[in-house]
Write an enzyme that holds these catalytic residues in place. Structure first.
Site, PDB file in Angstrom:
ATOM      1  CG  ASP A 175      -2.188   0.800   1.013  1.00 21.09           C
ATOM      2  OD1 ASP A 175      -3.243   0.479   1.600  1.00 21.09           O
ATOM      3  OD2 ASP A 175      -2.120   1.783   0.238  1.00 21.09           O
TER       4      ASP A 175
ATOM      5  CD  GLU B  99      -6.835   5.520   2.873  1.00 16.32           C
ATOM      6  OE1 GLU B  99      -6.556   5.962   1.761  1.00 16.32           O
ATOM      7  OE2 GLU B  99      -5.967   4.999   3.624  1.00 16.32           O
TER       8      GLU B  99
HETATM    9  C1  GLC Z   1      -4.394   4.276   0.092  1.00 15.53           C
HETATM   10  C2  GLC Z   1      -5.294   3.092   0.349  1.00 15.53           C
HETATM   11  C3  GLC Z   1      -5.347   2.110  -0.786  1.00 15.53           C
HETATM   12  C4  GLC Z   1      -5.119   2.827  -2.102  1.00 15.53           C
HETATM   13  C5  GLC Z   1      -3.715   3.390  -2.096  1.00 15.53           C
HETATM   14  C6  GLC Z   1      -3.394   4.179  -3.364  1.00 15.53           C
HETATM   15  O1  GLC Z   1      -3.750   4.676   1.256  1.00 15.53           O
HETATM   16  O2  GLC Z   1      -5.088   2.363   1.557  1.00 15.53           O
HETATM   17  O3  GLC Z   1      -6.626   1.473  -0.717  1.00 15.53           O
HETATM   18  O4  GLC Z   1      -5.280   1.920  -3.180  1.00 15.53           O
HETATM   19  O5  GLC Z   1      -3.467   4.207  -0.960  1.00 15.53           O
HETATM   20  O6  GLC Z   1      -4.177   5.339  -3.440  1.00 15.53           O
END
Ligand code: GLC
Length: 602
Positions: A295, A491
């Protein structure tokens, strides 16, 4: 002499010519994928292999960087868009980056990732579909697969090749800010909705509008203690396997091309450094042959301190992560990983395995043959056809929870009063991950608000009055609709460790409506169940609308009975916030159980 089929000879001739012009026989399009990967790997330097394992944010690189550091992937983080934010400028942007990647000795194309999690939601005027919690309420994997297909077309036209979706999280505590990204609280619902993977990728990855899908976040992100985003999953291995693993098994069975690792930890060990979870279970036991991506700065969290260290780089790669999403510090990442390989702390075998996985997906996607945006799909972005599909999905996602004395469906010719902060607000009805990472209130993109939908569905000449806070209502109205709930979030910004009820504005609006004596229908636009049991007896009707996206007319379709309500709760609805976490079969008495949903008697 065997006469070769002339057309085959011609193909071989063209292919050979193509191979010569695009870096040698390694990329000859008609050779078996494994053969093409082997030949590419044999020609690649260590630095080229390290570049393939690096995913940088688009704003943190120049075209020269891409060429010089042999970068294998870029992403648009949430809301990271070209200016102007139009489909055409997206295609121009990604093509520009791609040309820089093809200016390298082996001409290995970039793979460009975006969070197209409910439509191509970074792009203004794209179709925004209901968030996953609403799609879970439809119980229709075929519909959800079709949404994946439509999204893939809009993504393909604008250039990206990869979506960081679906989230196959099983949301077990509604306090979690990402509850709306889950299809529901039971594994079988998320497993069924993995059908969207086939929508995104097609039956085979090299379809004209195929994009790589991502099963995320592996594993247990929806099961943290207290619903704390990026927190700790305190479950036995048996419970983790029973609740959170099945959707990933389902996605792997569907050939999902990538898996993204969760920020969360399991019994105190961060998933980004967990070799048993990533290599032993995902890659070996589930036989996942695609690529594992971290991530956003996910490896930084392994030691619990900001930034990444050599030990975190080594730990994450040796645990089985193949590509690291390192948006800004990507040069330091490459230098660190090179030093770890040269010191023998990361085996070359692991580097080659990661590259094999990455190159295999790029070849299967057809990126070597079709590296640029397919602009023939630009016309699908926000198209009437896609918006009609979204409207059907919105209608199917509505869950009717209360309907005293058949206050619903509304009469189309009745005098109607509409109120609430979420009645006339595209941004609020779309939620997070819309145009920007967190989403925002207001007219952030083109669509139909719920109020627009009501006005379009009411009979010509009928009266529909709107007042955001309910001021001005009187007893002459046949019914009042209060569209209330949550404002956008994403988030951890959406975690609700405290109260989970309606805000004071919403309660005031509803009270104003009630004081007139007119029957009140509440439409709840929210990313999760809210704590409304104490208020419910004062309401005549209640519809859970979730986060419908741009096609608010689908809500009106249900309110007026154009479509009968068929939605079923994808999550248990608490009687009070103190019950969280509350899930099917846990022995608690909810306000509404998982699977509950009414329909119209007539
Ligand atoms: C974010 C998320 C993830 C996402 C990534 C790219 O923090 O946790 O779901 O795909 O970053 O944006």
């Amino acid at each position: 002499m065997m006469h070769r089929n002339p057309s085959r000879t011609l193909v071989l001739g063209v292919t050979a010519a193509l191979a010569l012009t695009t870096g040698g026989a390694a990329v000859a399009a008609d050779r078996p994928v494994r053969d093409r990967v082997d030949r590419l790997l044999a020609r690649m330097t260590l630095d080229e292999k390290l570049g393939q394992m690096t995913q940088a944010e688009r704003q943190a690189v120049t075209a020269d960087d891409i060429t010089r550091y042999r970068l294998g992937s870029l992403l648009s983080g949430g809301g990271s868009a070209p200016s102007p934010n139009t489909p055409e400028s997206w295609a121009d942007m990604t093509d520009g980056f791609q040309r820089a990647a093809l200016a390298t000795p082996n001409k290995i194309p970039l793979i460009y990732g975006v969070d197209a999690v409910h439509g191509h939601n970074n792009v203004v005027n794209a179709t925004i579909f209901p968030h996953n919690i609403g799609l879970g309420a439809t119980r229709d994997p075929g519909l959800v697969r079709g949404i994946g297909r439509a999204t893939a077309e809009e993504v393909t036209g604008t250039g990206p090749d990869w979506t960081f979706a679906p989230c196959l999280c099983v949301a077990r505590n509604d306090r979690w800010g990402r509850t709306y990204e889950s299809f529901g609280e039971v594994p079988e619902l998320a497993s069924a909705m993995a059908s969207i993977v086939t929508g995104f990728q097609g039956e085979r990855l090299n379809g004209r509008a195929s994009i790589l899908a991502t099963a995320k976040h592996y594993v247990g992100d929806g099961g943290t203690t207290g619903g704390d985003d990026q927190g700790d999953v305190d479950l036995s291995e048996a419970e983790l396997r029973k609740i959170h693993l099945p959707p990933f098994r389902a996605a792997v069975r569907r050939g999902v091309g990538s898996v993204m690792i969760s920020y969360s930890s399991w019994k105190g060990v961060k998933a980004h450094g967990h070799k048993y979870l990533i290599t032993d279970i995902l890659k070996k036991e589930l036989r996942f042959s695609g690529l594992v991506v971290s991530d956003w700065n996910g490896i930084d969290q392994i030691d619990g301190k900001p930034g990444f260290t050599a030990e975190e780089v080594r730990t994450s790669i040796n645990a089985g992560i193949d590509m690291v999403m390192v948006p800004h510090e990507w040069k330091r990442f490459i230098d660190t990983l090179r030093a770890e390989v040269q010191a023998g702390r990361v085996p070359m075998k692991r580097i080659d395995d990661a590259n094999r996985r990455i190159l295999t997906k790029k070849i299967e996607l057809g990126l070597f043959e079709r590296p640029f945006a397919d602009r023939s799909y630009l016309k699908t972005v926000g198209s009437a056809e896609h918006r009609a599909l979204a409207r059907r999905a919105v209608a199917r996602s509505q869950v009717l929870l209360k309907n005293d004395r058949d206050v619903l469906p509304l009469a189309r010719d009745g005098k109607l009063f509409v109120a609430g902060k979420n009645a006339d607000d595209i941004g609020n009805q779309s939620g997070g991950w819309t145009i920007t990472w967190q989403g925002a209130s207001g007219a952030t993109t083109r669509g139909t608000t719920i109020l627009d939908g009501i006005r379009q569905t009411a009979a010509p000449g009928s009266t529909v009055t709107y007042s955001k806070d309910g001021t001005g209502i009187d007893s002459s109205y046949k019914a009042a609709v209060a569209v209330v709930g949550e404002k956008p979030y994403a988030e951890f910004e959406g975690d609700r460790p405290g109260a989970m009820g309606l805000d004071a504005d919403d309660l005031g609006t509803i009270e104003r409506l009630r004081a007139s004596g007119v029957p009140v229908v509440v439409v709840l636009v929210s990313g999760r169940p809210l704590d409304i049991a104490a208020e419910l007896p004062k309401w005549n009707g209640l519809v859970a609308s979730w986060l419908p996206g741009t096609e608010g007319r689908g809500v009106a379709d249900v309110l007026f009975g154009v479509s009968r309500p068929t939605g079923k709760l994808p999550v248990t609805w608490m009687r009070s916030a103190e019950q969280q976490p509350i899930n099917r079969g846990d022995g608690q008495t909810p306000l509404f159980p998982y699977g509950y949903g009414l329909t119209y008697r007539r």
